[in-house]
Design a protein around this motif. Structure first.
Motif, PDB file in Angstrom:
ATOM      1  N   ALA A 392       0.822  -1.222   0.000  1.00  0.00           N
ATOM      2  CA  ALA A 392       0.000   0.000   0.000  1.00  0.00           C
ATOM      3  C   ALA A 392       0.855   1.272   0.000  1.00  0.00           C
ATOM      4  O   ALA A 392       0.384   2.332  -0.388  1.00  0.00           O
ATOM      5  CB  ALA A 392      -0.930   0.001   1.208  1.00  0.00           C
ATOM      6  N   TYR A 393       2.091   1.182   0.451  1.00  0.00           N
ATOM      7  CA  TYR A 393       2.933   2.398   0.546  1.00  0.00           C
ATOM      8  C   TYR A 393       4.370   2.019   0.155  1.00  0.00           C
ATOM      9  O   TYR A 393       5.261   1.912   0.988  1.00  0.00           O
ATOM     10  CB  TYR A 393       2.883   2.998   1.965  1.00  0.00           C
ATOM     11  N   PRO A 394       4.585   1.832  -1.157  1.00  0.00           N
ATOM     12  CA  PRO A 394       5.848   1.244  -1.641  1.00  0.00           C
ATOM     13  C   PRO A 394       7.097   2.071  -1.348  1.00  0.00           C
ATOM     14  O   PRO A 394       8.194   1.527  -1.327  1.00  0.00           O
ATOM     15  CB  PRO A 394       5.630   1.129  -3.147  1.00  0.00           C
ATOM     16  N   ASN A 395       6.947   3.351  -1.100  1.00  0.00           N
ATOM     17  CA  ASN A 395       8.150   4.187  -0.947  1.00  0.00           C
ATOM     18  C   ASN A 395       8.462   4.577   0.489  1.00  0.00           C
ATOM     19  O   ASN A 395       9.254   5.477   0.725  1.00  0.00           O
ATOM     20  CB  ASN A 395       8.010   5.452  -1.797  1.00  0.00           C
ATOM     21  N   ILE A 396       7.825   3.926   1.445  1.00  0.00           N
ATOM     22  CA  ILE A 396       8.060   4.289   2.845  1.00  0.00           C
ATOM     23  C   ILE A 396       8.724   3.116   3.558  1.00  0.00           C
ATOM     24  O   ILE A 396       8.215   2.006   3.535  1.00  0.00           O
ATOM     25  CB  ILE A 396       6.733   4.669   3.546  1.00  0.00           C
ATOM     26  N   SER A 397       9.865   3.383   4.179  1.00  0.00           N
ATOM     27  CA  SER A 397      10.579   2.309   4.878  1.00  0.00           C
ATOM     28  C   SER A 397      10.043   2.160   6.299  1.00  0.00           C
ATOM     29  O   SER A 397       9.387   3.059   6.830  1.00  0.00           O
ATOM     30  CB  SER A 397      12.079   2.616   4.922  1.00  0.00           C
ATOM     31  N   VAL A 398      10.341   1.032   6.918  1.00  0.00           N
ATOM     32  CA  VAL A 398       9.945   0.816   8.312  1.00  0.00           C
ATOM     33  C   VAL A 398      10.496   1.930   9.199  1.00  0.00           C
ATOM     34  O   VAL A 398       9.806   2.470  10.062  1.00  0.00           O
ATOM     35  CB  VAL A 398      10.465  -0.544   8.833  1.00  0.00           C
ATOM     36  N   GLN A 399      11.760   2.279   8.958  1.00  0.00           N
ATOM     37  CA  GLN A 399      12.367   3.339   9.777  1.00  0.00           C
ATOM     38  C   GLN A 399      11.654   4.668   9.576  1.00  0.00           C
ATOM     39  O   GLN A 399      11.477   5.431  10.506  1.00  0.00           O
ATOM     40  CB  GLN A 399      13.856   3.454   9.455  1.00  0.00           C
ATOM     41  N   ASN A 400      11.235   4.940   8.332  1.00  0.00           N
ATOM     42  CA  ASN A 400      10.465   6.155   8.064  1.00  0.00           C
ATOM     43  C   ASN A 400       9.154   6.127   8.844  1.00  0.00           C
ATOM     44  O   ASN A 400       8.787   7.107   9.491  1.00  0.00           O
ATOM     45  CB  ASN A 400      10.127   6.277   6.572  1.00  0.00           C
ATOM     46  N   VAL A 401       8.437   5.003   8.773  1.00  0.00           N
ATOM     47  CA  VAL A 401       7.135   4.891   9.444  1.00  0.00           C
ATOM     48  C   VAL A 401       7.281   5.208  10.923  1.00  0.00           C
ATOM     49  O   VAL A 401       6.530   6.005  11.493  1.00  0.00           O
ATOM     50  CB  VAL A 401       6.547   3.462   9.279  1.00  0.00           C
TER      51      VAL A 401
END
Lengths: 427, 493
Positions: A392-401
């Motif tokens: 659902a959010y291909p450009n967001i990393s776990v660290q970003n989240v």
């Protein structure tokens, strides 16, 4: 905050329909975003979704048909999630599941019998892990946009040299409060409901009490049991044999075709559990322990020190004969496997040392994955293609989240021990 | 350079091609010849005649030139290396540098796509362009341009008599003060190969198996090598896989390694124009921004040690070659050398993100090192290579850049990992949209979303956006650089 879950659905594929189904799934998988058969982006309860075909097998007398797995990582109650899938993607489901045994006849499918079918074919997810606990599908991109807009709309507009951290925070807060489209960030996201905490801490308490009971109350029984287990393990580790197999180039290339297209990647892995009840029950215990630690200890975005896993799960199949693994992670296969070896070898060896051909292990959790080349060869050999994969959010990393949530929480007024100077480092 | 060994030698130096262990500082000029084999028998004769002229790693003093040789996978097959041994090479080498998947992994898209390459890109299943197939690369190192021309004349004759066509000749040179074309001193940090006799800090001394087949690697294992049954080496040219088992398999890979070669074109004017624009024409700010992106000042002085300004106008060997630093203690927050800078992301040293301590970080980072033997190509825009002079001179339209050459035994874990996970991944170190600002791929999905660069500082970071691509790939291939005995074996086939 919302409770995230893993759903696993397994359906048998009709005789002789495998190739047709594979072609259909590959067509969908080649361009999931524009698929008109399955409008993934309208599935607002779905973080990740995949369809995977698994080969049939024979175990002794028992013949197991090839099967289709549907896996989702979803928000909220299962019934709402299933309802949304069948209502938004009913026609797509019909196209896919007409290749499977027991699905309603063409033209006869409706929301009710589609849900009933999915419910009936739901199987237990043995171990479930999330690196972004509590954040909903909508919240993750929303908080990303908050972070981005504070940067582009405020911080990048002038120099902040020499200013006090608290004054900068005030400026950020004022910006969020007065910017159209960011009103939602004035408040914190809803906390988990009370039942969530009751269940969460209730389970923790139960486990602690059980362990205390086993160690103190039942020591005369527990101690010999553990010793017997250990000696048996030692025997197996000495006598287990293994084959070191290199994945054929063609199969490797089929896997690579679906890799490194986005920031995130997926992996599906399927391997036989070593025969015998000893390995099966050891594996069940380790999977339980990994799940438990993932929930109570590694619950801040890192699984055993690996900071790139959005969701992962293990599923025991066919009465514990095979072990299936799904993962959704940031970065490349080499990076992921390298992290397995460099950071989380102990936990992963604990799980996979109970499956066939795994590199030689000592005391269940040592050596094993530390043998880099053999471990990578083994991991690749048992990897299987994921025909359809949606994020659902291909450009967001776990660290970003997780960073975005920390930014949002402070603006929303959550108390924290982090200094303001450290918080500003999050940008 | 003194040739007294300072540490124990455990490598078979006489079998290792010299270019792997030495930078050939004596030879400022080089020429890379890309060859296609037409007459296999003639080529084998040529190989047999050159095998003893190739510089190994045991030399006491270099002669007046150096030559080395490497092969593509198709080259080895063409020479008749048996299938079983061929199968044991890594997938990366067998597929070649240009595949659809590898384009995504390495960032070779847009203008850098193999379809536009001037050479290479056709050694895999898919042919991206009309460039000829490459089988062999012959590299010559000499004292100056004239010398290289003279060497070339002699060698070209032998190569042609050896049944090969020279498709490309690519010249490498050494720029003033060992700079690259953007004007920064380059090639400073190199790992030391354990057992080579060279001595340096322990944390920079890496197990030989990372760079040479037949030795223990960074995971304390011997990497899988292309071997063969003893019967396939009837003249007993190759070493045994296990010296204690002379009847066992023969090791074709021993003392060999993979060579990655990419020709990188640098947009020098574009680079400095971007910096100038961001700095509103201020020279000091312009150089500061570019240095923040590189991680060293133009002189080579590392920002981690000299955060405020370039400590010297001209390079001075001590400060310019300063490689004795880390980030964990001195610069944990990135205020001196930003997390996303070229230097820090290509070698995070003791401060790799998400590692528990400096030692663990060094150990993990050392599993992603390479021996770099790059050389510049093309005349600099201005001899001074100062940004103010570059900005004043009209772009003459000539091409310039770097012949990026590196050696490693595991292309996937070393070169490709660094290129993907450290250079191109915009999420490196918890960042958001920051690929390597100097040489990364800023627009991975070709959607026009350009890269950012974050400069950590108190009280809050600075950020520059819309960074274009400054470095494009214009050619490349994966090669295998065999040991001298393996070259003789190929000649004997």
């Amino acid at each position: 905050m919302i409770n995230q879950h893993g759903l696993t659905i397994r359906a048998s594929i009709k005789d002789g329909k495998e190739d047709e189904l594979r072609t259909l799934l590959n067509t969908i998988g080649d361009d999931v975003i524009r698929s008109n058969k399955l409008p993934f982006q309208k599935l607002t309860t779905v973080h990740y979704m995949r369809f995977v075909m698994v080969e049939g097998r024979t175990f002794g007398q028992k013949k197991i048909a090839p099967s289709l797995f549907l896996s989702t990582n979803f928000d909220g109650p299962l019934n709402d999630h299933l309802k949304q899938i069948v209502e938004v993607a009913g026609e797509g489901l019909d196209l896919i599941y007409e290749h499977c045994v027991g699905y309603p006849e063409p033209g006869k499918a409706n929301s009710a019998n589609r849900i009933a079918y999915l419910q009936k074919h739901k199987i237990r997810t043995t171990t479930f892990y999330t690196g972004t606990r509590g954040r909903s599908v909508a919240q993750i991109p929303q908080e990303e946009s908050l972070f981005d807009r504070i940067g582009s709309g405020l911080l990048n507009k002038r120099s902040w040299k020499g200013e006090e951290p608290n004054d900068i925070f005030k400026a950020i807060k004022a910006y969020v409060h007065t910017t159209k489209g960011l009103e939602w960030a004035k408040k914190l996201s809803k906390p988990f409901p009370l039942q969530y905490y009751l269940a969460y801490y209730g389970q923790l308490l139960a486990v602690v009490l059980l362990l205390l009971f086993l160690v103190i109350g039942l020591l005369p029984i527990t101690a010999p049991f553990v010793l017997a287990w250990y000696l048996t393990l030692h025997y197996h580790e000495k006598h287990d044999t293994r084959k070191d197999q290199l994945i054929p180039m063609k199969r490797d290339q089929i896997l690579a075709r679906r890799e490194d297209i986005l920031i995130q990647n997926q992996m599906t892995h399927l391997v036989d559990v070593k025969p015998g009840f000893f390995r099966l029950y050891t594996l069940k215990f380790v999977l339980w322990a990994v799940g438990f630690l993932g929930k109570y200890y590694w619950n801040k975005g890192e699984l055993g020190g690996i900071p790139t896993i959005h969701f992962a799960r293990w599923v025991l199949l066919d009465g514990g004969k095979r072990l299936l693994f799904f993962s959704n992670f940031d970065g490349s296969w080499q990076n992921y496997l390298g992290d397995f070896i460099d950071k989380a070898a102990v936990g992963l060896t604990g799980v996979w040392s109970n499956t066939i051909n795994f590199p030689k292990t000592t005391n269940l959790i040592y050596a094993g994955a530390k043998a880099e080349e053999p471990f990578k060869r083994w991991a690749r050999f048992y990897q299987i293609p994921t025909q359809v994969w949606y994020t659902a959010y291909p450009n967001i990393s776990v660290q970003n989240v997780n960073n975005n949530s920390k930014v949002r929480e402070r603006i929303g007024g959550k108390s924290t021990s982090e200094s303001m100077a450290d918080w500003l480092r999050r940008f | 350079m003194s040739q007294q060994p300072e540490a124990e030698i455990t490598l078979e130096l006489g079998d290792i091609q010299g270019v792997i262990t030495q930078g050939y500082g004596k030879f400022p000029n080089s020429r890379y010849l890309l060859l296609e084999i037409k007459d296999v028998d003639a080529t084998k004769k040529w190989l047999s005649s050159i095998a003893d002229t190739i510089v190994d790693s045991e030399w006491k003093e270099l002669g007046d030139y150096a030559a080395n040789v490497s092969f593509t996978f198709l080259g080895l097959k063409k020479l008749g290396l048996n299938q079983e041994t061929c199968d044991l090479f890594s997938r990366e080498f067998k597929e070649g540098i240009a595949t659809d998947h590898r384009q995504r992994l390495l960032g070779d898209r847009g203008k850098s796509s193999p379809e536009h390459w001037k050479w290479g890109g056709n050694n895999g299943e898919k042919h991206f362009n009309k460039n000829p197939i490459i089988h062999i690369i012959w590299t010559l190192f000499g004292l100056n341009e004239e010398h290289i021309n003279k060497l070339y004349e002699e060698h070209a004759k032998e190569i042609e008599a050896g049944g090969m066509i020279i498709h490309n000749k690519l010249d490498g040179l050494t720029l003033k003060d060992r700079k690259e074309h953007f004007g920064f001193r380059d090639g400073i940090s190199q790992p030391i190969i354990k057992g080579s006799g060279m001595k340096e800090a322990e944390h920079n001394t890496v197990n030989a198996g990372e760079f040479l087949f037949g030795y223990i690697n960074g995971y304390e294992e011997i990497p899988l090598s292309p071997t063969m049954p003893k019967e396939l080496d009837p003249k007993d040219i190759l070493p045994s896989l296990d010296s204690k088992n002379p009847g066992g398999p023969k090791d074709f890979g021993k003392n060999g390694t993979y060579m990655v070669y990419r020709q990188l074109s640098q947009d020098v004017v574009g680079f400095w124009e971007y910096m100038d624009q961001q700095a509103d024409g201020d020279e000091e700010k312009r150089i500061r921004l570019a240095s923040k992106m590189v991680g060293r000042w133009p002189s080579g002085a590392p920002l981690a040690k000299y955060p405020d300004k370039d400590p010297m106008k001209a390079p001075d060997s001590k400060v310019s070659n300063d490689d004795d630093f880390g980030y964990a203690a001195e610069d944990a927050m990135g205020d001196k050398c930003p997390f996303g800078s070229h230097l820090r992301r290509n070698n995070p040293r003791d401060a790799m993100p998400n590692t528990s301590d400096a030692k663990t970080s060094r150990d993990i980072v050392n599993r992603h090192r390479m021996i770099r033997r790059g050389r510049a190509y093309g005349k600099p825009i201005v001899d001074t290579m100062h940004s103010s002079d570059i900005l004043k001179s009209p772009a003459a339209g000539q091409d310039m850049g770097l012949h990026f050459v590196c050696f490693n035994t595991n292309i996937a874990r070393q070169f490709e990992f660094v290129q993907h996970t450290w250079v191109n991944d915009p999420k490196f170190h918890g960042l958001y949209n920051d690929p390597d600002p100097v040489m990364g791929e800023p627009d991975p999905e070709l959607k026009g979303k350009k890269a950012s660069f974050t400069i950590q500082q108190a009280p809050v970071r600075e950020e520059v956006r819309d960074i274009p691509r400054f470095v494009e790939v214009i050619g490349g291939e994966y090669f295998f650089t065999p040991g001298i005995r393996a070259i003789k074996y190929l000649a004997s086939l």
